[in-house]
Write a protein that holds these residues in place. Sequence first.
Motif, PDB file in Angstrom:
ATOM      1  N   SER A   1     -13.080  11.663  57.339  1.00  0.00           N
ATOM      2  CA  SER A   1     -12.857  12.724  58.318  1.00  0.00           C
ATOM      3  C   SER A   1     -12.919  12.194  59.750  1.00  0.00           C
ATOM      4  CB  SER A   1     -13.923  13.816  58.142  1.00  0.00           C
ATOM      5  OG  SER A   1     -13.852  14.715  59.221  1.00  0.00           O
ATOM      6  N   LEU A   2     -11.955  12.623  60.563  1.00  0.00           N
ATOM      7  CA  LEU A   2     -11.943  12.240  61.980  1.00  0.00           C
ATOM      8  C   LEU A   2     -12.485  13.367  62.860  1.00  0.00           C
ATOM      9  CD1 LEU A   2      -8.389  10.612  62.140  1.00  0.00           C
ATOM     10  CD2 LEU A   2     -10.592   9.411  62.201  1.00  0.00           C
ATOM     11  N   ALA A   3     -12.842  14.485  62.247  1.00  0.00           N
ATOM     12  CA  ALA A   3     -13.291  15.638  63.038  1.00  0.00           C
ATOM     13  C   ALA A   3     -14.604  15.314  63.742  1.00  0.00           C
ATOM     14  CB  ALA A   3     -13.465  16.853  62.132  1.00  0.00           C
ATOM     15  N   PRO A   4     -14.721  15.752  65.009  1.00  0.00           N
ATOM     16  CA  PRO A   4     -15.935  15.445  65.767  1.00  0.00           C
ATOM     17  C   PRO A   4     -17.166  16.133  65.183  1.00  0.00           C
ATOM     18  CG  PRO A   4     -14.621  17.084  66.912  1.00  0.00           C
ATOM     19  CD  PRO A   4     -13.793  16.621  65.751  1.00  0.00           C
ATOM     20  N   THR A   5     -18.329  15.532  65.413  1.00  0.00           N
ATOM     21  CA  THR A   5     -19.589  16.184  65.056  1.00  0.00           C
ATOM     22  C   THR A   5     -20.337  16.476  66.357  1.00  0.00           C
ATOM     23  OG1 THR A   5     -20.935  14.192  64.981  1.00  0.00           O
ATOM     24  CG2 THR A   5     -19.700  14.761  62.968  1.00  0.00           C
ATOM     25  N   LEU A   6     -21.510  17.086  66.232  1.00  0.00           N
ATOM     26  CA  LEU A   6     -22.296  17.424  67.424  1.00  0.00           C
ATOM     27  C   LEU A   6     -23.222  16.288  67.837  1.00  0.00           C
ATOM     28  CD1 LEU A   6     -23.203  21.068  66.344  1.00  0.00           C
ATOM     29  CD2 LEU A   6     -21.433  20.352  67.964  1.00  0.00           C
ATOM     30  N   THR A   7     -23.177  15.199  67.093  1.00  0.00           N
ATOM     31  CA  THR A   7     -24.072  14.081  67.406  1.00  0.00           C
ATOM     32  C   THR A   7     -23.853  13.601  68.842  1.00  0.00           C
ATOM     33  OG1 THR A   7     -23.974  13.431  65.105  1.00  0.00           O
ATOM     34  CG2 THR A   7     -24.808  11.779  66.650  1.00  0.00           C
TER      35      THR A   7
ATOM     36  N   VAL B   1     -23.910  15.244  71.568  1.00  0.00           N
ATOM     37  CA  VAL B   1     -23.367  16.213  72.525  1.00  0.00           C
ATOM     38  C   VAL B   1     -24.492  16.907  73.291  1.00  0.00           C
ATOM     39  CG1 VAL B   1     -21.928  18.280  72.816  1.00  0.00           C
ATOM     40  CG2 VAL B   1     -21.309  16.564  71.093  1.00  0.00           C
ATOM     41  N   PHE B   2     -25.585  17.224  72.586  1.00  0.00           N
ATOM     42  CA  PHE B   2     -26.708  17.930  73.217  1.00  0.00           C
ATOM     43  C   PHE B   2     -27.989  17.113  73.074  1.00  0.00           C
ATOM     44  CE2 PHE B   2     -23.743  21.080  71.451  1.00  0.00           C
ATOM     45  CZ  PHE B   2     -23.332  21.696  72.625  1.00  0.00           C
TER      46      PHE B   2
ATOM     47  N   ALA C   1     -33.391  19.385  73.802  1.00  0.00           N
ATOM     48  CA  ALA C   1     -33.597  20.757  74.279  1.00  0.00           C
ATOM     49  C   ALA C   1     -32.304  21.567  74.242  1.00  0.00           C
ATOM     50  CB  ALA C   1     -34.145  20.716  75.705  1.00  0.00           C
ATOM     51  N   GLY C   2     -31.251  20.980  73.671  1.00  0.00           N
ATOM     52  CA  GLY C   2     -29.992  21.712  73.544  1.00  0.00           C
ATOM     53  C   GLY C   2     -29.133  21.683  74.803  1.00  0.00           C
ATOM     54  N   ARG C   3     -29.545  20.875  75.790  1.00  0.00           N
ATOM     55  CA  ARG C   3     -28.719  20.778  76.998  1.00  0.00           C
ATOM     56  C   ARG C   3     -27.602  19.766  76.767  1.00  0.00           C
ATOM     57  NH1 ARG C   3     -33.800  21.802  79.727  1.00  0.00           N
ATOM     58  NH2 ARG C   3     -34.379  19.639  79.387  1.00  0.00           N
ATOM     59  N   ALA C   4     -26.452  20.018  77.398  1.00  0.00           N
ATOM     60  CA  ALA C   4     -25.323  19.107  77.217  1.00  0.00           C
ATOM     61  C   ALA C   4     -25.651  17.750  77.818  1.00  0.00           C
ATOM     62  CB  ALA C   4     -24.086  19.692  77.871  1.00  0.00           C
TER      63      ALA C   4
ATOM     64  N   ASP D   1     -25.404  18.290  61.762  1.00  0.00           N
ATOM     65  CA  ASP D   1     -24.592  17.812  62.889  1.00  0.00           C
ATOM     66  C   ASP D   1     -23.237  18.509  62.963  1.00  0.00           C
ATOM     67  OD1 ASP D   1     -23.716  16.618  60.527  1.00  0.00           O
ATOM     68  OD2 ASP D   1     -23.044  14.788  61.540  1.00  0.00           O
ATOM     69  N   ARG D   2     -22.963  19.391  62.016  1.00  0.00           N
ATOM     70  CA  ARG D   2     -21.747  20.214  62.063  1.00  0.00           C
ATOM     71  C   ARG D   2     -22.115  21.701  62.114  1.00  0.00           C
ATOM     72  NH1 ARG D   2     -17.292  17.454  61.615  1.00  0.00           N
ATOM     73  NH2 ARG D   2     -17.204  15.438  60.561  1.00  0.00           N
TER      74      ARG D   2
ATOM     75  N   PHE E   1     -29.288  27.699  70.570  1.00  0.00           N
ATOM     76  CA  PHE E   1     -29.387  28.199  71.934  1.00  0.00           C
ATOM     77  C   PHE E   1     -29.972  29.603  71.873  1.00  0.00           C
ATOM     78  CE2 PHE E   1     -25.261  25.640  72.124  1.00  0.00           C
ATOM     79  CZ  PHE E   1     -25.927  24.460  72.405  1.00  0.00           C
TER      80      PHE E   1
ATOM     81  N   HIS F   1     -31.435  30.486  77.072  1.00  0.00           N
ATOM     82  CA  HIS F   1     -31.014  29.078  77.154  1.00  0.00           C
ATOM     83  C   HIS F   1     -29.723  28.973  77.970  1.00  0.00           C
ATOM     84  CE1 HIS F   1     -29.582  25.126  75.853  1.00  0.00           C
ATOM     85  NE2 HIS F   1     -30.794  24.886  75.378  1.00  0.00           N
ATOM     86  N   GLU F   2     -29.580  27.882  78.708  1.00  0.00           N
ATOM     87  CA  GLU F   2     -28.401  27.758  79.590  1.00  0.00           C
ATOM     88  C   GLU F   2     -27.081  27.730  78.821  1.00  0.00           C
ATOM     89  OE1 GLU F   2     -29.608  24.044  81.409  1.00  0.00           O
ATOM     90  OE2 GLU F   2     -28.063  22.953  80.297  1.00  0.00           O
ATOM     91  N   ASN F   3     -27.106  27.377  77.550  1.00  0.00           N
ATOM     92  CA  ASN F   3     -25.873  27.358  76.745  1.00  0.00           C
ATOM     93  C   ASN F   3     -25.728  28.580  75.837  1.00  0.00           C
ATOM     94  OD1 ASN F   3     -24.918  24.939  77.766  1.00  0.00           O
ATOM     95  ND2 ASN F   3     -26.075  23.724  76.274  1.00  0.00           N
TER      96      ASN F   3
END
Lengths: 205, 467
Positions: free
Chosen positions: A189-195, A197-198, A201-204, B55-56, B98, B102-104
């Motif tokens: 799979s080439l689909a992005p994951t959230l690894t 990204v945040f 604390a969930g901030r970008a 992670d997804r 979030f 939370h800011e997001n």
Amino acid sequence: MKPVHVIEGRAVPLERSDVDTDQIIPSEWLKRVERTGFGRGLFSEWRDDTNFVLNQPQYAGATILVAGPRFGTGSSREHAVWALMDYGFSAIIAPSFGDIFRNNASKQGLVIVQLAHEDVNALTALVSEWPERLVVVDVEQLVVEVPDASWRREFTLDPMTRERLLNGWDDVSLTLLRDAAITTYEAHSLAPTLTGVFDEAGRAN
Amino acid sequence: MSPTLYEKLWDAHVIEGEAGQSPLLYIDLHLVHEVTSPQAFDGLRLGGRRVRRPDRTLATADHNVPTDPLSVPVTDPISKRQLEALEENCAEFGITLFPRGHENQGIVHVIGPELGVTQPGMTIVCGDSHTSTHGAFGSLAFGIGTSEVEHVLATQTLPQQKAKTMAVTVTGQLAPGVTAKDVALSIMKRLGTGGGLGYVLEYRGEVISALSMEGRMTVCNMSIEAGARAGLIAVDETTIDYLRGRPGVPEGEAFDDAVGRWRTFVSDADATFDAEVVIDGSAIVPFLTWGTNPGQVVALDGVVPSPDEALDDDQREAMTRALTYMDLTPGTKLRDVPVDVVFIGSCTNSRIEDLRVAAEVARDGHVAPSVRALVVPGSHRVKSQAEAEGLDQIFVAAGFEWREPGCSMCLGMNPDTLRPGQRCASTSNRNFEGRQGRGGRTHLVSPAVAAATALKGSFATPEEVRA
């Protein structure tokens, strides 16, 4: 879920089209974290009306609901299925159904019977004429019957849904048997994951 | 065989089964909120299962968060319990969340795109029917029930049957003052609540190409109201420009690679659809719903229709019931119908562009004395952006309430509800009986019409209230 083979009982005619899932179970009921007890909320905005068909004693204990076209459209809330089943319904007969509702029903063992509009009207007339009448939904034979009126119609279910209903299979267990195929897919799979990204604390990042 | 966009997305994600097995669709992104997930997490615990791909998986609190200032606690104990359950479940299973404040944080279908975690070519699901919103990015996105939420948490897949495809082609050019919401309502007028059943819709044509991403999301958002499994729009420069620089989107060479892949998510020129509907975009006018399902649409310049116009008995029965519920008389001019509440918000219309349009109208006047008007930004990011542009000041000066993000009055699961008998001009997506509160009467409108209606006190377009 429990296996389902044949459902027998009274059928109650709702005689309404576009009964969306907000009507089946209003959103105030969706705050609960449990899966049980939703029967009290079924059609709750209509239940105060003494003329509402579910309040008629002759339909007490009905196990089959007969409804108009586009039953269960709208919100994805599975609570609608939980409410119908908790109230005592085991099958819903209508000319058409909301897509997500149909899926949700199949996961819980609520049988979805889609019949031609004129057949639903005919069945409505039969059970309005004599509410105590026995109606049979047979998942093995894929037929709906009103034996005393010699009324019988076939219906279709996709073969996997029928198998799952008859055997009481749970989808998650079935899919976990296919773990190797899923793992193989993931490797390509080439689909992005959230690894990354945040942050913690969930901030970008 | 030239594939449609849907067929490309299907082929890229399907895990075929052996004889007697359903095809599985691999899910690239699972969005989670507090309402449809607690029983799914319970199911995982009962089965001793883990979340296959944290992670997804991304979670936010939106449906029952109050939109009061953040200093006001959640007072409804049942809502509070559900919000806490989401926090506990996300902590236990390692899912990014979030929470309120939370800011997001924001409406799940607003934050996915704005954070750039919604990207072309993906499969996206959420226990919410308006997941169709994300289809605006050329991704296959659809709502699921709680059992399916559990299934995706445990396996990252869903058993699926392939849907049919329908092209919805909107030709020509929109007249001035006509917005994406009017396009969505015109599609609903055409398809009704059942026209999309069994289909994935692909919106295309000059009108769709000319829409911003915000507008495209509004159109895709309402796909489910026509009964469709999902709505799609092909990837183009507008899509790519929107995503560039967002948190989840790669940079530099990785961005160029991603764009190369994204551009393939379009229907082939000679692809064939199972059905096609063509709508003349130049004939679209400001619309609103008059009844209790989103297919009951009429021009704002029009009158309340009569059941005599019904095509069959079911429709006649539905129209009669709707007129009673809505307390409307056939033949009444919609412009003469007074409203009690105006709601600008929801996953349909709470993005920055929606707020800009509404603020532009609000700038000229003041909310009518008899009207309560709420503006609820879709997310904290939208709220911050609007405040940076001074939109909040315009709204407040004009007498609108400027609130914290959430689903708010779209669905009556939080303190923002209609009282019985109240009539509301709402930028949301559903006018079902009781949707915004028991006995409440909902008319779906665009943000421009909502703002103008707030000023006039009865249904209006911006021209009518302009000073």
